[in-house]
Scaffold this active site. Structure first.
Site, PDB file in Angstrom:
ATOM      1  N   TYR A  59       0.856  -1.199   0.000  1.00 57.24           N
ATOM      2  CA  TYR A  59       0.000   0.000   0.000  1.00 57.24           C
ATOM      3  C   TYR A  59       0.882   1.237   0.000  1.00 57.24           C
ATOM      4  O   TYR A  59       1.391   1.678   1.023  1.00 57.24           O
ATOM      5  CB  TYR A  59      -0.938   0.021   1.213  1.00 57.24           C
ATOM      6  CG  TYR A  59      -1.933  -1.127   1.270  1.00 57.24           C
ATOM      7  CD1 TYR A  59      -2.202  -1.908   0.157  1.00 57.24           C
ATOM      8  CD2 TYR A  59      -2.617  -1.417   2.444  1.00 57.24           C
ATOM      9  CE1 TYR A  59      -3.117  -2.955   0.212  1.00 57.24           C
ATOM     10  CE2 TYR A  59      -3.531  -2.455   2.503  1.00 57.24           C
ATOM     11  CZ  TYR A  59      -3.772  -3.224   1.388  1.00 57.24           C
ATOM     12  OH  TYR A  59      -4.674  -4.258   1.444  1.00 57.24           O
ATOM     13  N   PHE A 205     -13.069  -4.804   0.876  1.00 57.01           N
ATOM     14  CA  PHE A 205     -14.147  -4.054   0.209  1.00 57.01           C
ATOM     15  C   PHE A 205     -15.445  -4.175   1.018  1.00 57.01           C
ATOM     16  O   PHE A 205     -16.507  -4.443   0.447  1.00 57.01           O
ATOM     17  CB  PHE A 205     -14.388  -4.522  -1.219  1.00 57.01           C
ATOM     18  CG  PHE A 205     -13.393  -4.000  -2.233  1.00 57.01           C
ATOM     19  CD1 PHE A 205     -12.424  -3.070  -1.881  1.00 57.01           C
ATOM     20  CD2 PHE A 205     -13.443  -4.411  -3.556  1.00 57.01           C
ATOM     21  CE1 PHE A 205     -11.510  -2.587  -2.816  1.00 57.01           C
ATOM     22  CE2 PHE A 205     -12.543  -3.947  -4.495  1.00 57.01           C
ATOM     23  CZ  PHE A 205     -11.572  -3.035  -4.125  1.00 57.01           C
ATOM     24  N   PRO A 206     -15.408  -4.045   2.350  1.00 57.53           N
ATOM     25  CA  PRO A 206     -16.641  -4.199   3.137  1.00 57.53           C
ATOM     26  C   PRO A 206     -17.710  -3.179   2.767  1.00 57.53           C
ATOM     27  O   PRO A 206     -18.892  -3.406   2.985  1.00 57.53           O
ATOM     28  CB  PRO A 206     -16.171  -4.010   4.581  1.00 57.53           C
ATOM     29  CG  PRO A 206     -14.914  -3.204   4.478  1.00 57.53           C
ATOM     30  CD  PRO A 206     -14.259  -3.660   3.209  1.00 57.53           C
TER      31      PRO A 206
HETATM   32  N1  LIG Z   1      -6.587  -8.570   0.695  1.00 55.92           N
HETATM   33  C1  LIG Z   1      -6.804  -7.818  -0.352  1.00 55.92           C
HETATM   34  O1  LIG Z   1      -6.531  -8.198  -1.488  1.00 55.92           O
HETATM   35  C2  LIG Z   1      -7.395  -6.460  -0.142  1.00 55.92           C
HETATM   36  C3  LIG Z   1      -7.889  -5.728  -1.245  1.00 55.92           C
HETATM   37  C4  LIG Z   1      -8.452  -4.488  -1.005  1.00 55.92           C
HETATM   38  C5  LIG Z   1      -8.519  -3.989   0.282  1.00 55.92           C
HETATM   39  N2  LIG Z   1      -8.014  -4.702   1.339  1.00 55.92           N
HETATM   40  C6  LIG Z   1      -8.101  -4.222   2.730  1.00 55.92           C
HETATM   41  O2  LIG Z   1      -9.456  -3.992   3.018  1.00 55.92           O
HETATM   42  C7  LIG Z   1      -9.631  -2.665   3.505  1.00 55.92           C
HETATM   43  C8  LIG Z   1     -10.997  -2.181   3.094  1.00 55.92           C
HETATM   44  O3  LIG Z   1     -11.110  -2.122   1.698  1.00 55.92           O
HETATM   45  P1  LIG Z   1     -11.162  -0.752   0.902  1.00 55.92           P
HETATM   46  O4  LIG Z   1     -10.592   0.341   1.753  1.00 55.92           O
HETATM   47  O5  LIG Z   1     -10.541  -0.944  -0.418  1.00 55.92           O
HETATM   48  O6  LIG Z   1     -12.688  -0.584   0.588  1.00 55.92           O
HETATM   49  P2  LIG Z   1     -13.985  -0.250   1.473  1.00 55.92           P
HETATM   50  O7  LIG Z   1     -13.653  -0.231   2.916  1.00 55.92           O
HETATM   51  O8  LIG Z   1     -15.060  -1.111   0.974  1.00 55.92           O
HETATM   52  O9  LIG Z   1     -14.356   1.199   0.975  1.00 55.92           O
HETATM   53  C9  LIG Z   1     -13.490   2.298   1.087  1.00 55.92           C
HETATM   54  C10 LIG Z   1     -14.186   3.467   0.374  1.00 55.92           C
HETATM   55  O10 LIG Z   1     -15.365   3.789   1.084  1.00 55.92           O
HETATM   56  C11 LIG Z   1     -15.352   5.166   1.436  1.00 55.92           C
HETATM   57  N3  LIG Z   1     -15.901   5.260   2.803  1.00 55.92           N
HETATM   58  C12 LIG Z   1     -15.393   4.710   3.932  1.00 55.92           C
HETATM   59  N4  LIG Z   1     -16.192   4.989   4.992  1.00 55.92           N
HETATM   60  C13 LIG Z   1     -17.226   5.723   4.508  1.00 55.92           C
HETATM   61  C14 LIG Z   1     -18.357   6.326   5.105  1.00 55.92           C
HETATM   62  N5  LIG Z   1     -18.597   6.231   6.410  1.00 55.92           N
HETATM   63  N6  LIG Z   1     -19.200   7.022   4.308  1.00 55.92           N
HETATM   64  C15 LIG Z   1     -18.960   7.152   2.991  1.00 55.92           C
HETATM   65  N7  LIG Z   1     -17.913   6.612   2.351  1.00 55.92           N
HETATM   66  C16 LIG Z   1     -17.039   5.901   3.112  1.00 55.92           C
HETATM   67  C17 LIG Z   1     -13.908   5.602   1.378  1.00 55.92           C
HETATM   68  O11 LIG Z   1     -13.803   6.955   1.004  1.00 55.92           O
HETATM   69  P3  LIG Z   1     -13.213   8.063   2.030  1.00 55.92           P
HETATM   70  O12 LIG Z   1     -11.727   7.844   2.083  1.00 55.92           O
HETATM   71  O13 LIG Z   1     -13.619   9.341   1.414  1.00 55.92           O
HETATM   72  O14 LIG Z   1     -13.874   7.811   3.339  1.00 55.92           O
HETATM   73  C18 LIG Z   1     -13.344   4.709   0.277  1.00 55.92           C
HETATM   74  O15 LIG Z   1     -13.580   5.275  -1.003  1.00 55.92           O
HETATM   75  C19 LIG Z   1      -8.466  -1.899   2.882  1.00 55.92           C
HETATM   76  O16 LIG Z   1      -8.229  -0.680   3.562  1.00 55.92           O
HETATM   77  C20 LIG Z   1      -7.372  -2.902   2.996  1.00 55.92           C
HETATM   78  O17 LIG Z   1      -6.820  -2.884   4.311  1.00 55.92           O
HETATM   79  C21 LIG Z   1      -7.469  -5.926   1.118  1.00 55.92           C
END
Ligand SMILES: NC(=O)c1ccc[n+]([C@@H]2O[C@H](COP(=O)([O-])OP(=O)(O)OC[C@H]3O[C@@H](n4cnc5c(N)ncnc54)[C@H](OP(=O)(O)O)[C@@H]3O)[C@@H](O)[C@H]2O)c1
Length: 280
Positions: A59, A205-206
């Site tokens: 990251y 991607f929760p």
């Molecule tokens: N193992 C893997 O291959 C893999 C792949 C992807 C991700 N991950 C892990 O999973 C974690 C979560 O996934 P992710 O961050 O990609 O996706 P996510 O948690 O599904 O979504 C993040 C997105 O949602 C927005 N968001 C978050 N809280 C919000 C709220 N309360 N209201 C409105 N929008 C909101 C964020 O924008 P803002 O920044 O504007 O809040 C960002 O654009 C990552 O941080 C990483 O640690 C692992």
């Protein structure tokens, strides 16, 4: 609904965690626009009880780990379990390539230790299985690092039940991190297997990368709980199974504050079922 989860080595954490992936620059590449703000999102999480934080060497690369190190140094008394990953390399914004060469995995474990400022890694996840190397080579190297005390526990990411079972024959596997959310439930079988075996299931991607911050049904149900749709999407995951550890990512302090309070929402069975229909 349990608010905590206990790993197989006895470490107990709050189920609602935080993921650092949104902190680096666009395409998860380069630094954040404001490094102080990035660290303050993490300290906000810690100050509100988050003690399970997911990150990865890839990251940024490394920028997310450096922000996490900064935040951990600001909160030296916080007992935070850090879950990091190795096995994905980066060639530019949004480009990710698996490399499972044992020497490379070992190097990245060392670089995670340097960049996080830690002397051991509580949970080390293989970010992707690299088909160019055998599972024995990849998990075997992590098992060797575990023997040396550099890694406490081993997890996998984006695997099938068959791959999980094969890895379990090489070393104990305590977690699996697969893509899963309210509207994307292709990996129910992996979740069911994890639940049956006391393995943590960490859905990435929760929030469907923010898509679940919108949506009519979500908005209607959210209004009943005086909550935001993103909070309802997280509350649904928490109710779905006690082995689920959501790690929503955000670069915003306000969103982080919102996300944390999702654990206080107790969805009725009827609302849980109505929301489940969105993924059918
Ligand atoms: N193992 C893997 O291959 C893999 C792949 C992807 C991700 N991950 C892990 O999973 C974690 C979560 O996934 P992710 O961050 O990609 O996706 P996510 O948690 O599904 O979504 C993040 C997105 O949602 C927005 N968001 C978050 N809280 C919000 C709220 N309360 N209201 C409105 N929008 C909101 C964020 O924008 P803002 O920044 O504007 O809040 C960002 O654009 C990552 O941080 C990483 O640690 C692992």
């Amino acid at each position: 609904m349990q608010k905590t989860f206990t790993f197989k080595n006895g470490k107990t954490i709050h189920r609602l965690g935080y993921g650092t992936m949104q902190l680096p620059g666009k395409g998860i590449w380069g630094p954040a626009a404001d490094a102080k703000q990035a660290a303050s999102v993490i300290t906000t999480a810690i100050d509100n009880g988050v003690n399970f934080i997911d990150t990865a060497d890839s990251y940024g690369p490394f920028y997310a780990n450096l922000y996490l190190r900064d935040a951990l140094q600001q909160r030296p008394d916080a007992d935070v379990m850090v879950a990091t990953k190795v096995g994905l390399t980066r060639q530019g914004p949004d480009i990710w390539t698996p490399v499972g060469a044992p020497a490379y995995l070992r190097q990245q474990v060392e670089l995670n230790l340097f960049s996080l400022g830690l002397d051991h890694l509580d949970l080390l996840q293989l970010h992707r299985i690299d088909p160019n190397y055998t599972l024995e080579e990849q998990i075997g190297e992590l098992a060797a690092l575990q023997q040396e005390g550099k890694i406490k526990q081993i997890g996998l990411s984006q695997v099938s039940v068959a791959e999980l079972k094969a890895a379990q024959k090489i070393a104990p596997i305590v977690s699996v991190q697969n893509r899963y959310n309210l509207i994307d439930r292709a990996d129910e079988d992996v979740l069911d297997y994890a639940e049956a075996n006391g393995i943590a299931f960490i859905p990435w991607f929760p929030l469907a990368t923010g898509k679940l911050a919108q949506g009519e049904t979500l908005q209607q149900i959210a209004a009943k709980y005086h909550a935001q749709p993103a909070q309802i999407a997280l509350a649904w995951l928490l109710k779905r199974s006690d082995v689920i550890l959501p790690i929503p990512g955000t670069s915003s302090v306000d969103h982080e504050k919102q996300n944390i309070t999702a654990q206080d929402i107790d969805l009725s069975q009827a609302d849980f079922d109505a929301l489940a229909q969105l993924g059918k």
